[in-house]
Write a protein that holds these residues in place. Structure first.
Motif, PDB file in Angstrom:
ATOM      1  N   ASP A   1       0.837  -1.190   0.000  1.00 45.57           N
ATOM      2  CA  ASP A   1       0.000   0.000   0.000  1.00 45.57           C
ATOM      3  C   ASP A   1       0.877   1.247   0.000  1.00 45.57           C
ATOM      4  O   ASP A   1       1.188   1.794   1.058  1.00 45.57           O
ATOM      5  CB  ASP A   1      -0.909  -0.026   1.225  1.00 45.57           C
ATOM      6  CG  ASP A   1      -1.875   1.136   1.254  1.00 45.57           C
ATOM      7  OD1 ASP A   1      -2.119   1.737   0.195  1.00 45.57           O
ATOM      8  OD2 ASP A   1      -2.398   1.432   2.341  1.00 45.57           O
TER       9      ASP A   1
ATOM     10  N   GLU B   1      -6.789   6.376  -5.926  1.00 43.03           N
ATOM     11  CA  GLU B   1      -6.694   4.924  -5.976  1.00 43.03           C
ATOM     12  C   GLU B   1      -8.019   4.305  -6.408  1.00 43.03           C
ATOM     13  O   GLU B   1      -8.044   3.364  -7.205  1.00 43.03           O
ATOM     14  CB  GLU B   1      -6.301   4.365  -4.613  1.00 43.03           C
ATOM     15  CG  GLU B   1      -4.862   4.585  -4.258  1.00 43.03           C
ATOM     16  CD  GLU B   1      -4.521   4.049  -2.892  1.00 43.03           C
ATOM     17  OE1 GLU B   1      -5.424   3.965  -2.022  1.00 43.03           O
ATOM     18  OE2 GLU B   1      -3.357   3.714  -2.672  1.00 43.03           O
ATOM     19  N   ARG B   2      -9.126   4.811  -5.875  1.00 44.93           N
ATOM     20  CA  ARG B   2     -10.439   4.284  -6.265  1.00 44.93           C
ATOM     21  C   ARG B   2     -10.700   4.526  -7.749  1.00 44.93           C
ATOM     22  O   ARG B   2     -11.187   3.639  -8.450  1.00 44.93           O
ATOM     23  CB  ARG B   2     -11.545   4.910  -5.419  1.00 44.93           C
ATOM     24  CG  ARG B   2     -11.679   4.305  -4.046  1.00 44.93           C
ATOM     25  CD  ARG B   2     -12.967   4.726  -3.375  1.00 44.93           C
ATOM     26  NE  ARG B   2     -13.097   6.170  -3.218  1.00 44.93           N
ATOM     27  CZ  ARG B   2     -12.684   6.857  -2.178  1.00 44.93           C
ATOM     28  NH1 ARG B   2     -12.103   6.241  -1.167  1.00 44.93           N
ATOM     29  NH2 ARG B   2     -12.848   8.163  -2.126  1.00 44.93           N
TER      30      ARG B   2
ATOM     31  N   ALA C   1      -8.631   2.127  -9.791  1.00 49.15           N
ATOM     32  CA  ALA C   1      -9.179   0.771  -9.726  1.00 49.15           C
ATOM     33  C   ALA C   1     -10.422   0.644 -10.607  1.00 49.15           C
ATOM     34  O   ALA C   1     -10.602  -0.360 -11.301  1.00 49.15           O
ATOM     35  CB  ALA C   1      -9.514   0.408  -8.288  1.00 49.15           C
ATOM     36  N   GLU C   2     -11.269   1.652 -10.586  1.00 46.79           N
ATOM     37  CA  GLU C   2     -12.459   1.630 -11.440  1.00 46.79           C
ATOM     38  C   GLU C   2     -12.059   1.643 -12.913  1.00 46.79           C
ATOM     39  O   GLU C   2     -12.663   0.938 -13.726  1.00 46.79           O
ATOM     40  CB  GLU C   2     -13.360   2.817 -11.123  1.00 46.79           C
ATOM     41  CG  GLU C   2     -14.057   2.715  -9.788  1.00 46.79           C
ATOM     42  CD  GLU C   2     -14.817   3.976  -9.432  1.00 46.79           C
ATOM     43  OE1 GLU C   2     -14.861   4.924 -10.245  1.00 46.79           O
ATOM     44  OE2 GLU C   2     -15.368   4.018  -8.316  1.00 46.79           O
TER      45      GLU C   2
ATOM     46  N   ARG D   1      -9.236   0.493 -14.214  1.00 46.58           N
ATOM     47  CA  ARG D   1      -8.702  -0.829 -14.553  1.00 46.58           C
ATOM     48  C   ARG D   1      -9.827  -1.837 -14.742  1.00 46.58           C
ATOM     49  O   ARG D   1      -9.792  -2.651 -15.657  1.00 46.58           O
ATOM     50  CB  ARG D   1      -7.742  -1.309 -13.464  1.00 46.58           C
ATOM     51  CG  ARG D   1      -6.359  -0.718 -13.558  1.00 46.58           C
ATOM     52  CD  ARG D   1      -5.389  -1.429 -12.632  1.00 46.58           C
ATOM     53  NE  ARG D   1      -5.791  -1.400 -11.241  1.00 46.58           N
ATOM     54  CZ  ARG D   1      -5.500  -0.450 -10.371  1.00 46.58           C
ATOM     55  NH1 ARG D   1      -4.779   0.587 -10.765  1.00 46.58           N
ATOM     56  NH2 ARG D   1      -5.890  -0.519  -9.125  1.00 46.58           N
ATOM     57  N   ALA D   2     -10.828  -1.789 -13.862  1.00 43.40           N
ATOM     58  CA  ALA D   2     -11.951  -2.716 -13.982  1.00 43.40           C
ATOM     59  C   ALA D   2     -12.716  -2.470 -15.278  1.00 43.40           C
ATOM     60  O   ALA D   2     -13.109  -3.423 -15.967  1.00 43.40           O
ATOM     61  CB  ALA D   2     -12.878  -2.570 -12.776  1.00 43.40           C
TER      62      ALA D   2
ATOM     63  N   SER E   1     -10.758  -3.793 -18.183  1.00 47.87           N
ATOM     64  CA  SER E   1     -10.805  -5.251 -18.186  1.00 47.87           C
ATOM     65  C   SER E   1     -12.104  -5.743 -18.807  1.00 47.87           C
ATOM     66  O   SER E   1     -12.107  -6.669 -19.617  1.00 47.87           O
ATOM     67  CB  SER E   1     -10.667  -5.768 -16.758  1.00 47.87           C
ATOM     68  OG  SER E   1     -10.873  -7.156 -16.726  1.00 47.87           O
TER      69      SER E   1
END
Length: 107
Positions: A16, A68-69, A72-73, A75-76, A79
């Motif tokens: 982290d 970070e959120r 992550a969103e 990247r999702a 994907s």
């Protein structure tokens, strides 16, 4: 031979990075006022510095977590888009290639 994964707790690196930054910032919020008082600054000035550093640390922590959120969103989402774009084999009658001379260009 060491079988521990890279970035494990024994190597001192956590998974982290934002948390590491925040921990160092909190440490600085505690250390700076002590150093100021030791080197002759007033107690009130040291407390004011601590409050200011704490406020800056809190805002930076908020921005880091939000970033970070969002990452992550993203990247999702990428994907999901990548999975939906995977090439599927075409049915046997639609595979393309050369067709048997029925249509040739006119010169």
């Amino acid at each position: 031979m060491n079988a521990e994964p890279v970035g494990s707790a024994s190597t001192g690196a956590s998974g982290d990075p934002a948390g590491d930054v925040v921990r160092w910032a909190v440490f600085s919020c505690l250390l700076v006022p002590v150093v100021l008082v030791v080197y002759g600054s007033s107690f009130a000035g040291a407390v004011g510095s601590a409050v200011g550093l704490t406020a800056v640390t809190a805002v930076c922590r908020l921005l880091l977590r939000r970033s970070e959120r969002a990452a992550a969103e993203e990247r999702a989402l990428r994907s999901v888009v990548a999975q939906s774009r995977r090439v599927r084999p075409a049915p046997a009658g639609h595979r393309g290639g050369r067709h048997g001379g029925a249509r040739t260009p006119q010169e």
